[in-house]
Each structure stands twice: as structure tokens, then as C-alpha cells.
Design a protein around this motif. Structure first.
Motif, mmCIF file in Angstrom:
data_model
loop_
_atom_site.group_PDB
_atom_site.id
_atom_site.type_symbol
_atom_site.label_atom_id
_atom_site.label_comp_id
_atom_site.label_asym_id
_atom_site.label_seq_id
_atom_site.Cartn_x
_atom_site.Cartn_y
_atom_site.Cartn_z
ATOM 1 N N ARG A 63 0.815 -1.219 0.000
ATOM 2 C CA ARG A 63 0.000 0.000 0.000
ATOM 3 C C ARG A 63 0.849 1.270 0.000
ATOM 4 N NH1 ARG A 63 -2.743 -2.991 4.017
ATOM 5 N NH2 ARG A 63 -1.891 -1.637 5.619
ATOM 6 N N ARG A 64 2.159 1.085 0.232
ATOM 7 C CA ARG A 64 3.071 2.220 0.317
ATOM 8 C C ARG A 64 2.574 3.270 1.305
ATOM 9 N NH1 ARG A 64 7.086 1.911 -2.875
ATOM 10 N NH2 ARG A 64 7.612 4.102 -2.672
ATOM 11 N N SER A 65 2.243 2.765 2.508
ATOM 12 C CA SER A 65 1.780 3.691 3.547
ATOM 13 C C SER A 65 2.060 3.097 4.922
ATOM 14 C CB SER A 65 0.279 3.958 3.399
ATOM 15 O OG SER A 65 -0.445 2.757 3.582
ATOM 16 N N LEU A 66 1.999 3.959 5.916
ATOM 17 C CA LEU A 66 2.182 3.531 7.300
ATOM 18 C C LEU A 66 1.067 2.555 7.660
ATOM 19 C CD1 LEU A 66 4.513 4.763 8.966
ATOM 20 C CD2 LEU A 66 2.805 6.092 10.211
ATOM 21 N N TRP A 67 1.424 1.523 8.384
ATOM 22 C CA TRP A 67 0.481 0.470 8.734
ATOM 23 C C TRP A 67 0.456 0.321 10.255
ATOM 24 C CZ3 TRP A 67 2.082 -5.345 8.235
ATOM 25 C CH2 TRP A 67 1.053 -6.157 8.706
ATOM 26 N N ARG A 68 -0.554 0.950 10.845
ATOM 27 C CA ARG A 68 -0.731 0.823 12.303
ATOM 28 C C ARG A 68 -1.512 -0.459 12.548
ATOM 29 N NH1 ARG A 68 -1.386 6.259 11.005
ATOM 30 N NH2 ARG A 68 0.222 7.583 11.948
ATOM 31 N N LYS A 69 -0.799 -1.496 12.896
ATOM 32 C CA LYS A 69 -1.418 -2.828 12.985
ATOM 33 C C LYS A 69 -2.600 -2.817 13.946
ATOM 34 C CE LYS A 69 -0.830 -7.669 13.230
ATOM 35 N NZ LYS A 69 -1.898 -8.013 12.279
ATOM 36 N N GLY A 70 -3.743 -3.290 13.478
ATOM 37 C CA GLY A 70 -4.933 -3.382 14.317
ATOM 38 C C GLY A 70 -5.734 -2.102 14.393
ATOM 39 N N GLU A 71 -5.342 -1.115 13.600
ATOM 40 C CA GLU A 71 -6.027 0.180 13.664
ATOM 41 C C GLU A 71 -7.526 0.030 13.393
ATOM 42 O OE1 GLU A 71 -4.892 4.685 12.330
ATOM 43 O OE2 GLU A 71 -4.683 3.142 10.804
ATOM 44 N N GLU A 72 -7.845 -0.835 12.433
ATOM 45 C CA GLU A 72 -9.271 -1.017 12.107
ATOM 46 C C GLU A 72 -9.901 -2.162 12.894
ATOM 47 O OE1 GLU A 72 -9.812 -1.214 7.853
ATOM 48 O OE2 GLU A 72 -8.528 0.531 7.554
ATOM 49 N N SER A 73 -9.158 -3.260 13.067
ATOM 50 C CA SER A 73 -9.725 -4.450 13.708
ATOM 51 C C SER A 73 -9.677 -4.362 15.235
ATOM 52 C CB SER A 73 -8.941 -5.691 13.270
ATOM 53 O OG SER A 73 -7.600 -5.626 13.752
ATOM 54 N N GLY A 74 -8.839 -3.474 15.760
ATOM 55 C CA GLY A 74 -8.632 -3.432 17.204
ATOM 56 C C GLY A 74 -7.578 -4.414 17.678
ATOM 57 N N HIS A 75 -7.091 -5.255 16.754
ATOM 58 C CA HIS A 75 -6.083 -6.249 17.109
ATOM 59 C C HIS A 75 -4.686 -5.631 17.079
ATOM 60 C CE1 HIS A 75 -9.024 -9.709 15.831
ATOM 61 N NE2 HIS A 75 -9.437 -9.015 16.873
ATOM 62 N N VAL A 76 -4.470 -4.684 17.965
ATOM 63 C CA VAL A 76 -3.190 -3.990 18.021
ATOM 64 C C VAL A 76 -2.143 -4.861 18.714
ATOM 65 C CG1 VAL A 76 -4.303 -1.727 18.071
ATOM 66 C CG2 VAL A 76 -3.687 -2.850 20.225
ATOM 67 N N GLN A 77 -0.902 -4.464 18.562
ATOM 68 C CA GLN A 77 0.207 -5.131 19.248
ATOM 69 C C GLN A 77 0.757 -4.189 20.311
ATOM 70 O OE1 GLN A 77 2.812 -6.062 15.928
ATOM 71 N NE2 GLN A 77 1.899 -8.085 15.682
ATOM 72 N N ASP A 78 0.613 -4.559 21.573
ATOM 73 C CA ASP A 78 1.249 -3.808 22.652
ATOM 74 C C ASP A 78 2.706 -4.240 22.718
ATOM 75 O OD1 ASP A 78 -0.960 -2.334 23.475
ATOM 76 O OD2 ASP A 78 -1.681 -3.944 24.784
ATOM 77 N N VAL A 79 3.598 -3.302 22.503
ATOM 78 C CA VAL A 79 5.023 -3.630 22.437
ATOM 79 C C VAL A 79 5.621 -3.609 23.847
ATOM 80 C CG1 VAL A 79 7.261 -2.896 21.548
ATOM 81 C CG2 VAL A 79 5.210 -2.740 20.103
ATOM 82 N N LYS A 80 6.138 -4.762 24.262
ATOM 83 C CA LYS A 80 6.707 -4.903 25.605
ATOM 84 C C LYS A 80 8.182 -4.550 25.625
ATOM 85 C CE LYS A 80 2.848 -6.313 27.368
ATOM 86 N NZ LYS A 80 2.123 -5.402 28.278
ATOM 87 N N SER A 81 8.890 -4.906 24.575
ATOM 88 C CA SER A 81 10.316 -4.573 24.486
ATOM 89 C C SER A 81 10.749 -4.642 23.035
ATOM 90 C CB SER A 81 11.170 -5.510 25.358
ATOM 91 O OG SER A 81 10.859 -6.860 25.111
ATOM 92 N N ILE A 82 11.843 -3.943 22.736
ATOM 93 C CA ILE A 82 12.371 -3.850 21.377
ATOM 94 C C ILE A 82 13.851 -4.222 21.410
ATOM 95 C CG2 ILE A 82 12.757 -2.318 19.397
ATOM 96 C CD1 ILE A 82 10.510 -0.520 20.464
ATOM 97 N N PHE A 83 14.261 -5.081 20.501
ATOM 98 C CA PHE A 83 15.662 -5.491 20.420
ATOM 99 C C PHE A 83 16.207 -5.195 19.021
ATOM 100 C CE2 PHE A 83 13.908 -7.832 23.909
ATOM 101 C CZ PHE A 83 14.941 -7.974 24.826
ATOM 102 N N LEU A 84 17.515 -5.007 18.965
ATOM 103 C CA LEU A 84 18.205 -4.759 17.703
ATOM 104 C C LEU A 84 19.275 -5.836 17.545
ATOM 105 C CD1 LEU A 84 18.558 -2.739 15.326
ATOM 106 C CD2 LEU A 84 20.193 -1.498 16.771
ATOM 107 N N ASP A 85 19.451 -6.347 16.339
ATOM 108 C CA ASP A 85 20.422 -7.428 16.170
ATOM 109 C C ASP A 85 21.849 -6.882 16.016
ATOM 110 O OD1 ASP A 85 20.574 -6.596 13.521
ATOM 111 O OD2 ASP A 85 20.595 -8.641 12.734
ATOM 112 N N CYS A 86 22.801 -7.788 15.974
ATOM 113 C CA CYS A 86 24.225 -7.431 15.999
ATOM 114 C C CYS A 86 24.624 -6.530 14.839
ATOM 115 C CB CYS A 86 25.085 -8.697 16.007
ATOM 116 S SG CYS A 86 24.674 -9.857 14.667
ATOM 117 N N ASP A 87 24.015 -6.735 13.691
ATOM 118 C CA ASP A 87 24.343 -5.922 12.512
ATOM 119 C C ASP A 87 23.477 -4.669 12.405
ATOM 120 O OD1 ASP A 87 26.260 -7.745 11.637
ATOM 121 O OD2 ASP A 87 24.762 -8.947 10.576
#
Lengths: 126, 126
Positions: free
Chosen positions: B54-78
């Protein structure tokens, strides 16, 4: 239809592959596969990737012995991501010696990276 | 240094992001982020991606309500892959109604895809 023909490779002929520890569920790494590495992974049940930096097949653990025994392979709904459930020989999947490549946590304000998890081997010795 | 400046975006300005269930360790999906979606994810603690189709920002669950509550964020070695540990509201991350997008297992010979996991909701009803 063979899996090799089912997956969607990107413009560079690659597909992302996530390696997850089969016993613990830990995500160990994400790397890339081309058709050849996927074919070899399915056939040998060892994790085989494509090194984008070296532009060559990357048989993980070929030199260190820290191979990945592949227990099962999954394909996502869009057929453009592979998931390998593996037994990581040697315990550490990351070239830094960490069990997982995802050993840095982003601080809540997004301004810091906090190191998590201990080093399992000295990378210089491998 | 802010995470937004630490990560390595690809030639399209994107970075892969894996969403993992924080409670069970199940891998739910892999999608893509651009700088804007990563910024919003860090700030709002909700899973926000970039839809390549869609070439646009995708706020997951914006319409369905099935959002993702982010508990933690990790970054890999590279610094070129993001891992989100999330609480998936509604239970299913996949648009097919499956809990995980990785609901198809590759048969050992590579010739079949075996469906795993049950459907949690009717996609047509969302």
C-alpha cells in the motif's frame, strides 16, 4: 509443488529466514537465503544461508562447527519469509559469541541500547 | 544516539521487524518498518509497520482493534533487523485468522505445506 517454487524471492532473488531455537523459542538470528541455500537447507537439514556481504553460500558453522540442526521449516502467509526451528550446536548463534544476535535492548525512550545475555564463547578464538 | 539513527535501513529505507509473542515466544509475523514507523513504534509502544504493497504507514490493528502492545524492542548485531516482543490483542496476528503467520510447515521432502494451528477468527468478519 516444491517449496523452492512456492516461496517469493525478492528482486535480488533472496528471502529472509528467521532461525528460532526449537527448545526455548528464543529468536537466534535473521539471515537471507537464495534458492540454492534453501534447497540445501531442506535437503541436508542444516542451516544454509546466502551471505550478502561475501556474495556466497554460507553454510553456518562450517568452520566453527557451530552448525544449526534444522528441526522444522515454516513458511509465512505471504510466502516471503522462512522460519527455521533449529538446535544451535555450541549454543551461540551470533558471531559476537552471544546466544542470540538480538542481545541489545532498546531503552524505552529509544536513546540507548542495553546489552542483554552473556557471551558464550570468545569470538576471537573461533 | 537515538535508535532511529542506529539502525541500518536498506536501499528502500526499510528494515525487517519480527514480532514475537512476549508470553509464549511464538513468532507471530515479520513485516517492514521505515524510519517513521519505527519512531512511532518506540513512542507509542504499539506495532507500527510500513506496508510495501500500500506504500503507507500500517498501524497494525487500527481497524480491527487487534493492536500489538510492544513490551520490548531489540536490535540485532548488525543493526539491520528489529525484534518486537508484543502482546497481540485478539490473539491472532495473521490476516488469515491464524495466531501466527507461520502456520504452514514444510514437509521433510520439501514437496508439501502442512497447515498447523487453528483459525482464531473469521478474516471475512474483521
Amino acid at each position: 509443488m516444491n517449496i523452492l517454487d512456492s516461496v517469493k524471492y525478492d528482486a535480488n532473488g533472496l528471502i529472509p529466514a528467521i532461525a528460532q531455537d526449537d527448545a526455548t523459542g528464543d529468536i537466534l538470528m535473521m539471515a537471507w537465503m537464495n534458492r540454492e541455500s534453501l534447497e540445501e537447507t531442506v535437503r541436508t537439514k542444516k542451516g544454509v544461508y546466502w551471505s550478502r556481504s561475501r556474495r556466497s553460500l554460507w553454510r553456518k558453522g562450517e568452520e566453527s562447527g557451530h552448525v544449526q540442526d534444522v528441526k522444522s521449516i515454516f513458511l509465512d502467509c505471504d510466502a516471503d519469509v522462512i522460519l527455521l526451528r533449529v538446535n544451535q550446536i555450541g549454543g551461540a548463534a551470533c558471531h559476537t559469541g552471544h546466544r542470540s544476535c538480538f542481545y541489545r535492548e532498546v531503552s524505552p525512550d529509544g536513546n540507548d541500547l542495553i546489552e542483554r545475555g552473556k557471551i558464550l564463547f570468545d569470538p576471537a578464538a573461533v
